[in-house]
Write an enzyme that holds these catalytic residues in place. Structure first.
Site, PDB file in Angstrom:
ATOM      1  N   CYS A 354       0.873  -1.186   0.000  1.00 10.74           N
ATOM      2  CA  CYS A 354       0.000   0.000   0.000  1.00 10.74           C
ATOM      3  C   CYS A 354       0.904   1.229   0.000  1.00 10.74           C
ATOM      4  O   CYS A 354       1.736   1.388   0.892  1.00 10.74           O
ATOM      5  CB  CYS A 354      -0.863  -0.034   1.265  1.00 10.74           C
ATOM      6  SG  CYS A 354      -1.527   1.552   1.778  1.00 10.74           S
ATOM      7  N   CYS A 357       0.828   3.470   3.087  1.00  7.79           N
ATOM      8  CA  CYS A 357       1.490   2.805   4.221  1.00  7.79           C
ATOM      9  C   CYS A 357       3.005   2.801   3.995  1.00  7.79           C
ATOM     10  O   CYS A 357       3.785   2.938   4.930  1.00  7.79           O
ATOM     11  CB  CYS A 357       0.995   1.365   4.377  1.00  7.79           C
ATOM     12  SG  CYS A 357      -0.798   1.204   4.335  1.00  7.79           S
TER      13      CYS A 357
END
Length: 428
Positions: A354, A357
């Protein structure tokens, strides 16, 4: 309820709560909203160095919106390493010397190679992180305020693989000692693990607790900024108590949750200690937080010094003198192991599927790595001259932005904990 003293420290949870939530957190937030600290240059396209992984999170909340370059202040874009006129002249002299060195035929090829290697070693020997090459065409500026860290839906085997490889391969832990609540955990409720942890030296124990504290901090952010409502007209983010309890409730986590939260406070103390130590570097008149807007730069520097003075005034600092204090040869070997393990963890961040992230993972590991670099460079910092360039100890703009934003994340976690405590009390 997490209360009382922290292991390996003279400090307690209540002192940190009062200091952070009422004194430091509001000022730090103001600092991180300034232009100098909100733009971070990052390469999110680097391939994962440890396993073949092309699986990227397809959810829209995982995306990162980079800045069009004309939105980034000129001073940051053109001279992120230039702090003052004197430093600029010095940088130009260095460039000139490099050009001359490149055509200096009186040096043998081996000598030139050795000189280059020395320069690289000097740059890397005190670094705890695998830094991005910010001159790479893939590196882009990101406005951290427009890409906040929050729940994105990235979880399951991919996310678990990241944390598993951090804990299992980089926390000095033998394979046969199972981590509490790991999926293949034995049934002893972490007894073997904590017995092992108690038996290792303070440095290895601290390493595990820093990583666990970072993990706890990230989990608090995801629980505090959870996607509560997603309709075509609006998205609503806020605290998700159930998510928080699943990760930290004493009963639901079989006693593991409070330990994780204590490790968060331990991480807070380590990063706070680094801020209190690095004051002489920022205090010098030559040092500027350069964005090109002179009056704003002066104000932001004033606020930064206020925060560092406040950090210094904290009454119960962590005493890092217990680190690497034994036999000199053994201590040097252990310190190098510590540094390389942490460097590995910073590389693992390029495997996070991600992108949002990944951005915050890279920033927080670089921030913690910079804090460790400061703590282990105390002698160099003490020798910084009051004016002129600081040759022995240097921080890049990237390291400075990461250091303060990473501490901002930990400070936010401590503040969010108070919020969750209040919500849970009102629910009883």
């Amino acid at each position: 309820q997490v209360t009382g003293y922290l292991d390996d420290c003279t400090c307690d949870v209540e002192t940190i709560d009062a200091f952070n939530n009422y004194k430091l957190f509001p000022r730090l937030n103001e600092l991180l909203e300034s232009d100098y600290f909100r733009y971070y240059k990052v390469n999110l396209q680097k391939p994962c160095p440890f396993w073949d992984d092309s699986s990227h999170c397809g959810m829209r909340d995982c995306a990162v919106q980079p800045c069009p370059s004309d939105e980034v202040p000129d001073g940051i874009r053109s001279a992120s390493y230039k702090y003052s006129e004197e430093a600029n002249n010095l940088a130009e002299e260095c460039e000139e010397a490099k050009r001359l060195g490149a055509v200096d035929d009186s040096l043998s090829t081996e000598t030139r190679q050795a000189v280059l290697q020395w320069a690289q070693h000097d740059d890397s020997s005190d670094s705890f992180c695998e830094a991005d090459d910010i001159h790479s065409p893939d590196a882009e500026y990101v406005d951290l305020l427009l890409n906040p860290e929050r729940y994105t839906g990235y979880k399951g085997p991919d996310a678990w693989k990241i944390w598993n490889s951090i804990y299992e391969e980089n926390c000095f832990k033998p394979q046969n000692v199972k981590r509490p609540l790991a999926s293949d955990r034995g049934d002893d409720g972490g007894h073997t693990f904590y017995k092992w942890l108690k038996g290792v030296c303070v440095e290895k124990r601290a390493f595990y607790r820093l990583i666990s504290g970072l993990h706890a901090s990230i989990n608090i952010h995801l629980s505090a900024r959870y996607l509560l409502q997603d309709t075509w007209s609006e998205k609503k983010w806020g605290p998700n108590v159930t998510e928080f309890q699943q990760r930290f409730d004493e009963v639901l986590t079989r006693g593991e949750g409070p330990r994780r939260l204590k490790n968060l406070y331990f991480l807070y103390l380590i990063e706070l200690r680094a801020l209190s130590k690095v004051l002489p570097f920022f205090e010098r008149p030559d040092f500027q937080l350069y964005t090109g807007n002179q009056s704003q730069d002066a104000e932001v520097k004033h606020l930064l010094l206020e925060i560092l003075q406040l950090a210094k005034s904290f009454p119960l600092h962590f005493d890092e003198n217990s680190f690497f204090a034994g036999n000199k040869k053994e201590a040097a070997k252990l310190k190098e192991e510590f540094r390389l393990h942490f460097k590995n963890i910073s590389k693992i961040m390029d495997c996070v599927g991600c992108f949002k992230c990944r951005l915050w993972g890279k920033l927080q590991t670089q921030g913690l790595g910079t804090a460790l670099k400061i703590l282990f460079s105390e002698n160099l910092i003490e020798r910084i001259p009051e004016s002129g360039p600081s040759y022995g100890f240097q921080l890049t703009r990237q390291e400075i932005v990461a250091l303060f934003n990473a501490f901002g994340r930990v400070s936010t976690s401590v503040k969010e904990l108070e919020n969750f405590r209040n919500i849970l009390q009102n629910m009883r």
